[in-house]
Design a protein around this motif. Sequence first.
Motif, mmCIF file in Angstrom:
data_model
loop_
_atom_site.group_PDB
_atom_site.id
_atom_site.type_symbol
_atom_site.label_atom_id
_atom_site.label_comp_id
_atom_site.label_asym_id
_atom_site.label_seq_id
_atom_site.Cartn_x
_atom_site.Cartn_y
_atom_site.Cartn_z
ATOM 1 N N LYS A 59 7.929 4.822 -27.713
ATOM 2 C CA LYS A 59 9.216 3.977 -28.147
ATOM 3 C C LYS A 59 9.633 3.173 -27.107
ATOM 4 O O LYS A 59 9.767 3.427 -25.886
ATOM 5 N N ILE A 60 9.470 1.898 -27.396
ATOM 6 C CA ILE A 60 9.853 0.793 -26.390
ATOM 7 C C ILE A 60 11.487 0.445 -26.675
ATOM 8 O O ILE A 60 11.762 -0.132 -28.151
ATOM 9 N N SER A 61 12.351 0.554 -25.930
ATOM 10 C CA SER A 61 13.697 0.070 -26.255
ATOM 11 C C SER A 61 14.158 -0.805 -25.235
ATOM 12 O O SER A 61 13.935 -0.614 -24.074
ATOM 13 N N HIS A 62 14.912 -1.853 -25.758
ATOM 14 C CA HIS A 62 15.545 -2.823 -24.550
ATOM 15 C C HIS A 62 17.049 -2.853 -24.620
ATOM 16 O O HIS A 62 17.468 -2.705 -25.770
ATOM 17 N N ARG A 63 17.666 -2.691 -23.611
ATOM 18 C CA ARG A 63 19.026 -2.733 -23.377
ATOM 19 C C ARG A 63 19.445 -4.045 -23.692
ATOM 20 O O ARG A 63 19.027 -5.024 -22.912
ATOM 21 N N ALA A 64 20.441 -4.326 -24.425
ATOM 22 C CA ALA A 64 21.087 -5.800 -24.783
ATOM 23 C C ALA A 64 22.000 -5.897 -23.655
ATOM 24 O O ALA A 64 22.846 -4.949 -23.126
ATOM 25 N N TRP A 65 21.768 -7.145 -22.991
ATOM 26 C CA TRP A 65 22.616 -7.692 -22.024
ATOM 27 C C TRP A 65 23.354 -8.905 -22.386
ATOM 28 O O TRP A 65 22.979 -9.769 -23.112
ATOM 29 N N PHE A 66 24.617 -8.981 -22.220
ATOM 30 C CA PHE A 66 25.337 -10.273 -22.365
ATOM 31 C C PHE A 66 25.699 -10.854 -21.181
ATOM 32 O O PHE A 66 26.022 -10.259 -19.997
ATOM 33 N N SER A 67 25.529 -12.445 -21.248
ATOM 34 C CA SER A 67 25.899 -12.979 -20.088
ATOM 35 C C SER A 67 27.606 -12.968 -20.029
ATOM 36 O O SER A 67 28.121 -12.784 -21.277
ATOM 37 N N PRO A 68 28.149 -13.326 -18.829
ATOM 38 C CA PRO A 68 29.510 -13.392 -19.112
ATOM 39 C C PRO A 68 30.288 -14.293 -20.112
ATOM 40 O O PRO A 68 31.175 -13.928 -20.604
ATOM 41 N N THR A 69 29.681 -15.534 -20.486
ATOM 42 C CA THR A 69 29.982 -16.329 -21.417
ATOM 43 C C THR A 69 30.030 -15.649 -22.720
ATOM 44 O O THR A 69 31.040 -15.700 -23.574
ATOM 45 N N GLU A 70 28.722 -14.951 -22.948
ATOM 46 C CA GLU A 70 28.442 -14.527 -24.319
ATOM 47 C C GLU A 70 29.311 -13.327 -24.494
ATOM 48 O O GLU A 70 29.912 -13.217 -25.698
ATOM 49 N N TYR A 71 29.850 -12.618 -23.553
ATOM 50 C CA TYR A 71 30.529 -11.216 -23.463
ATOM 51 C C TYR A 71 31.908 -11.891 -23.915
ATOM 52 O O TYR A 71 32.608 -11.289 -24.660
ATOM 53 N N ARG A 72 32.537 -13.014 -23.058
ATOM 54 C CA ARG A 72 33.973 -13.272 -23.465
ATOM 55 C C ARG A 72 33.871 -13.951 -24.941
ATOM 56 O O ARG A 72 34.915 -13.629 -25.729
ATOM 57 N N LYS A 73 32.860 -14.561 -25.414
ATOM 58 C CA LYS A 73 32.880 -14.988 -26.902
ATOM 59 C C LYS A 73 32.961 -13.733 -27.952
ATOM 60 O O LYS A 73 33.686 -13.782 -28.967
ATOM 61 N N LEU A 74 32.123 -12.918 -27.620
ATOM 62 C CA LEU A 74 32.183 -11.602 -28.533
ATOM 63 C C LEU A 74 33.693 -10.904 -28.133
ATOM 64 O O LEU A 74 34.061 -10.466 -29.304
ATOM 65 N N ASP A 75 34.146 -10.884 -26.891
ATOM 66 C CA ASP A 75 35.517 -10.280 -27.127
ATOM 67 C C ASP A 75 36.616 -10.931 -27.798
ATOM 68 O O ASP A 75 37.410 -10.432 -28.673
ATOM 69 N N LEU A 76 36.587 -12.439 -27.755
ATOM 70 C CA LEU A 76 37.497 -13.153 -28.546
ATOM 71 C C LEU A 76 37.412 -12.918 -30.041
ATOM 72 O O LEU A 76 38.331 -12.951 -30.627
ATOM 73 N N ALA A 77 36.152 -12.921 -30.395
ATOM 74 C CA ALA A 77 35.709 -12.770 -31.849
ATOM 75 C C ALA A 77 36.197 -11.550 -32.373
ATOM 76 O O ALA A 77 36.974 -11.406 -33.483
ATOM 77 N N THR A 78 36.050 -10.394 -31.808
ATOM 78 C CA THR A 78 36.425 -9.249 -32.270
ATOM 79 C C THR A 78 37.815 -9.124 -32.058
ATOM 80 O O THR A 78 38.398 -8.206 -33.164
ATOM 81 N N SER A 79 38.507 -9.857 -31.143
ATOM 82 C CA SER A 79 39.914 -9.472 -31.013
ATOM 83 C C SER A 79 40.705 -10.312 -32.304
ATOM 84 O O SER A 79 41.436 -9.864 -32.775
ATOM 85 N N ARG A 80 39.934 -11.406 -32.738
ATOM 86 C CA ARG A 80 40.498 -12.297 -33.831
ATOM 87 C C ARG A 80 40.288 -11.338 -35.183
ATOM 88 O O ARG A 80 41.047 -11.416 -35.728
ATOM 89 N N ARG A 81 39.061 -10.682 -35.008
ATOM 90 C CA ARG A 81 38.752 -10.014 -36.364
ATOM 91 C C ARG A 81 39.769 -8.681 -36.528
ATOM 92 O O ARG A 81 40.046 -8.421 -37.580
ATOM 93 N N ALA A 82 40.288 -8.171 -35.206
ATOM 94 C CA ALA A 82 41.043 -7.098 -35.361
ATOM 95 C C ALA A 82 42.512 -7.488 -35.727
ATOM 96 O O ALA A 82 42.981 -6.658 -36.605
ATOM 97 N N GLU A 83 43.022 -8.698 -35.298
ATOM 98 C CA GLU A 83 44.152 -9.166 -35.845
ATOM 99 C C GLU A 83 44.300 -9.711 -37.102
ATOM 100 O O GLU A 83 45.223 -9.558 -38.090
ATOM 101 N N ASN A 84 42.958 -10.281 -37.702
ATOM 102 C CA ASN A 84 42.991 -10.483 -39.089
ATOM 103 C C ASN A 84 41.863 -10.043 -39.834
ATOM 104 O O ASN A 84 40.753 -10.665 -40.180
ATOM 105 N N PRO A 85 41.777 -8.792 -40.237
ATOM 106 C CA PRO A 85 40.468 -8.260 -40.971
ATOM 107 C C PRO A 85 39.935 -8.881 -42.310
ATOM 108 O O PRO A 85 41.180 -9.559 -42.791
#
Length: 118
Positions: free
Chosen positions: A79-105
Amino acid sequence: MPHPLLGEAPLSKITSGAIQEYRIDRIEKSKAARGKPPDRNILHQELVALRHPLKTALRHGSWLSSLPDMSQPYRSNGKISHRAWFSPTEYRKLDLATSRRAENPINERWRYACVATA
């Protein structure tokens, strides 16, 4: 009909070396025929099928004194598994998108899942 590994030989002649030679031969023949080795699962099933008569012979006592070592000499992890890594820019983009989705599902019935718990 003789078995590709066993041939006409008695079970007592099946050794760890013979099993390893079978593995190598099986891989080489598959590469020649199909261009790739057989799946790991296929080889495993073939060796399980071989192990059954060997265990039966061992249970009879006088047919076989011990089971040959059937483990792979250099087994890699299947079994080969790779851990997902986000760059700081990608992580910020993910955080903003999930925050917007939480406010307006998209669907109002999911609003309770978006509410932050303290």
